[in-house]
Design a protein around this motif. Structure first.
Motif, mmCIF file in Angstrom:
data_model
loop_
_atom_site.group_PDB
_atom_site.id
_atom_site.type_symbol
_atom_site.label_atom_id
_atom_site.label_comp_id
_atom_site.label_asym_id
_atom_site.label_seq_id
_atom_site.Cartn_x
_atom_site.Cartn_y
_atom_site.Cartn_z
ATOM 1 N N LEU A 134 53.198 20.636 11.958
ATOM 2 C CA LEU A 134 52.520 20.413 10.680
ATOM 3 C C LEU A 134 52.724 18.988 10.168
ATOM 4 O O LEU A 134 51.805 18.392 9.597
ATOM 5 C CB LEU A 134 53.011 21.428 9.656
ATOM 6 C CG LEU A 134 52.602 22.885 9.948
ATOM 7 C CD1 LEU A 134 53.404 23.850 9.094
ATOM 8 C CD2 LEU A 134 51.108 23.078 9.707
ATOM 9 N N LEU A 135 53.911 18.436 10.368
ATOM 10 C CA LEU A 135 54.154 17.062 9.929
ATOM 11 C C LEU A 135 53.334 16.077 10.757
ATOM 12 O O LEU A 135 52.787 15.107 10.215
ATOM 13 C CB LEU A 135 55.643 16.729 10.045
ATOM 14 C CG LEU A 135 56.566 17.424 9.035
ATOM 15 C CD1 LEU A 135 58.026 17.189 9.399
ATOM 16 C CD2 LEU A 135 56.299 16.933 7.615
ATOM 17 N N SER A 136 53.221 16.323 12.064
ATOM 18 C CA SER A 136 52.430 15.430 12.923
ATOM 19 C C SER A 136 50.961 15.447 12.532
ATOM 20 O O SER A 136 50.270 14.436 12.658
ATOM 21 C CB SER A 136 52.578 15.850 14.388
ATOM 22 O OG SER A 136 53.915 15.744 14.796
ATOM 23 N N GLN A 351 51.369 28.066 1.364
ATOM 24 C CA GLN A 351 50.439 27.349 0.483
ATOM 25 C C GLN A 351 49.011 27.391 1.029
ATOM 26 O O GLN A 351 48.057 27.602 0.273
ATOM 27 C CB GLN A 351 50.900 25.893 0.335
ATOM 28 C CG GLN A 351 50.005 25.058 -0.571
ATOM 29 C CD GLN A 351 50.511 23.630 -0.723
ATOM 30 O OE1 GLN A 351 51.691 23.357 -0.571
ATOM 31 N NE2 GLN A 351 49.599 22.717 -1.006
ATOM 32 N N ARG A 352 48.873 27.248 2.341
ATOM 33 C CA ARG A 352 47.534 27.291 2.936
ATOM 34 C C ARG A 352 46.941 28.692 2.832
ATOM 35 O O ARG A 352 45.736 28.844 2.617
ATOM 36 C CB ARG A 352 47.598 26.846 4.393
ATOM 37 C CG ARG A 352 47.982 25.391 4.569
ATOM 38 C CD ARG A 352 47.861 24.942 6.007
ATOM 39 N NE ARG A 352 48.276 23.561 6.171
ATOM 40 C CZ ARG A 352 48.042 22.823 7.264
ATOM 41 N NH1 ARG A 352 47.378 23.354 8.275
ATOM 42 N NH2 ARG A 352 48.463 21.589 7.348
ATOM 43 N N ALA A 353 47.774 29.708 3.017
ATOM 44 C CA ALA A 353 47.288 31.088 2.917
ATOM 45 C C ALA A 353 46.830 31.404 1.505
ATOM 46 O O ALA A 353 45.861 32.141 1.303
ATOM 47 C CB ALA A 353 48.381 32.054 3.345
ATOM 48 N N SER A 360 41.557 33.967 8.920
ATOM 49 C CA SER A 360 42.523 34.301 9.974
ATOM 50 C C SER A 360 42.734 33.056 10.812
ATOM 51 O O SER A 360 41.874 32.663 11.593
ATOM 52 C CB SER A 360 41.988 35.434 10.848
ATOM 53 O OG SER A 360 42.867 35.722 11.885
ATOM 54 N N ARG A 361 43.891 32.437 10.676
ATOM 55 C CA ARG A 361 44.121 31.134 11.296
ATOM 56 C C ARG A 361 44.689 31.220 12.707
ATOM 57 O O ARG A 361 44.534 30.317 13.498
ATOM 58 C CB ARG A 361 45.086 30.301 10.445
ATOM 59 C CG ARG A 361 44.553 29.978 9.077
ATOM 60 C CD ARG A 361 45.543 29.107 8.337
ATOM 61 N NE ARG A 361 45.872 27.910 9.077
ATOM 62 C CZ ARG A 361 45.134 26.799 9.096
ATOM 63 N NH1 ARG A 361 44.000 26.773 8.447
ATOM 64 N NH2 ARG A 361 45.521 25.734 9.770
#
Length: 443
Positions: A134-136, A351-353, A360-361
């Motif tokens: 996620l950071l990348s 947070q994204r959810a 559905s990711r």
């Protein structure tokens, strides 16, 4: 006397010629045998194979076609050295008896791996992204990791590289030294050195336990030094242009936005980036950056207790040194712990959810193993697989498929007193099953 010397010289020349011809014959025999072993999975071809007086093996113009990926890997030249001709002749036997060579090297020149849809699907990562992923991918649209699919979108149609790997055994200290380099076209150049201590002690303790000697603990090898030097050769610019397009900003705005987003994500988990580290990180993600990463752990350091260290304690215990573009990085974080770093992913995914709860990711991939029916004419593709053969008289044989012929299959069965290999006539086998993976993907 002169006549004797001439005869002796001629004898030496003849013996060397015989040795070289024998070594060349065995090399080609071994390479062809390797090609037959992997034939069910890949087609291995080469233009020429040579062995020098030093014992170095050279294979030119290698092509490996991998059936399951419909991909052909091309290698311009492969050079392998594990010692003299004598060492090479007994290399396989020595490895089986835990005898390591004193030095060796493997050199690959002009390796080409083209990307295609089968390869991209095979390398696609459907696991839940971790904090590093996620950071990348911070400030890069709605993606959550930079994977093989994203690299293709950046313009990478293939992977082309050359590498040099060197190995040395220090018998005095019992340690192994590995060093080398990997040069990946339009991506990066990596140079590394790894020192692993206690290797000979570990092998000795394993051997003592194997023969029943009183050896209460296995002496594990330990990492005594690790040095990485990474030079950007085009990846940083391609990533910046790709992410900038997704955010509809310029590349300069992307660099600033990415650093700001990384700082924001880390702050939510109680990790504060020092100002000098922010600047070093900005320099690192820009084109043609150079990173030095070095650790030399103390003898008392225990990797199993990693999660109990703060960053400053960890930095001291492993002797961490970092430099970007030749400038040492002296300050890093406040509040960093392994738990806090892992928490970055938890907070970001929650947070994204919350923003899009209906999306559905991720996919769940369930892997099960079971016996599956296979046409007996394809049995040669499953050498060394666990198989089950039912004969026409009702007898069932379960074991590992050792070899095949046009008339028979040989299966290794495990008995109380050891293993036994039995032949089964193909005409008597009414059902042939192979123990294989079955993957099921669910949204």
């Amino acid at each position: 006397m002169l006549r004797f010397l001439i005869k002796f010289l001629l004898l030496v020349i003849v013996l060397v010629a015989i040795t070289m011809l024998t070594a060349q014959w065995k090399l080609e025999k071994d390479v062809n045998s390797f090609a037959r072993v992997i034939a069910p999975f890949a087609d291995f071809k080469y233009e020429s194979a040579r062995i020098g007086l030093s014992g170095e093996v050279k294979l030119n113009s290698i092509s490996v076609y991998i059936h399951s990926l419909s991909t052909s890997v091309e290698i311009g030249e492969l050079r392998l050295f594990v010692g003299s001709l004598y060492d090479l002749a007994f290399f396989e036997s020595n490895v089986r008896h835990n005898k390591l060579p004193e030095n060796a090297h493997l050199i690959l020149q002009d390796v080409l791996v083209p990307f295609n849809s089968s390869l991209l699907r095979a390398l696609e990562n459907n696991q839940t992204p971790d904090s590093f992923d996620l950071l990348s991918a911070a400030y890069c649209g709605d993606i959550d990791r930079i994977g093989i699919q994203e690299m293709e979108s950046m313009g990478y149609d293939y992977l082309a590289f050359s590498s040099k790997e060197f190995y040395m055994l220090d018998k005095y200290s019992g340690s192994v030294v590995l060093n080398g380099s990997v040069d990946i076209e339009e991506l990066l150049n990596l140079e590394y050195q790894v020192n692993i201590g206690g290797v000979l002690g570990w092998i000795e303790s394993m051997e003592e336990r194997a023969i029943g000697q009183n050896q209460p603990d296995i002496i594990s090898p330990n990492l005594s030094l690790l040095e990485l030097r990474i030079k950007d050769q085009g990846y940083n610019l391609k990533k910046a242009e790709y992410c900038a397009a997704k955010e509809n900003v310029s590349t300069d705005e992307y660099y600033a936005g990415h650093e700001k987003k990384v700082h924001e994500m880390m702050s939510k988990s109680g990790i504060d980036m020092k100002e000098s580290f922010k600047q070093a990180y900005l320099n690192f993600i820009k084109p043609e950056s150079a990173l030095l990463w070095f650790i030399q752990p103390k003898a008392s350091f225990d990797f199993e207790g990693l999660k109990y260290y703060t960053f400053d304690e960890l930095r001291s215990e492993v002797g961490l040194r970092v430099a970007v573009d030749g400038e040492p990085v002296t300050e890093f974080f406040d509040g960093w712990t392994p738990e806090n770093f892992s928490d970055i992913a938890n907070k970001e995914l929650v947070q994204r959810a919350e923003k899009d709860p209906t999306k559905s990711r991720y996919k769940m991939v369930t892997v099960t193993r079971s016996y599956q029916n296979v046409i007996i004419s394809r049995a040669e593709q499953y050498i060394d697989f666990k198989v089950r053969a039912t004969r026409d008289d009702g007898m069932v044989y379960e074991g590992k498929l050792k070899k095949t012929s046009p008339k028979s299959l040989w299966i290794t069965l495990r008995k109380q007193k050891g293993e036994v290999v039995i032949p089964l006539a193909r005409t008597q086998i009414v059902k042939f099953e192979v123990y294989k993976e079955d993957r099921k993907t669910e949204e």
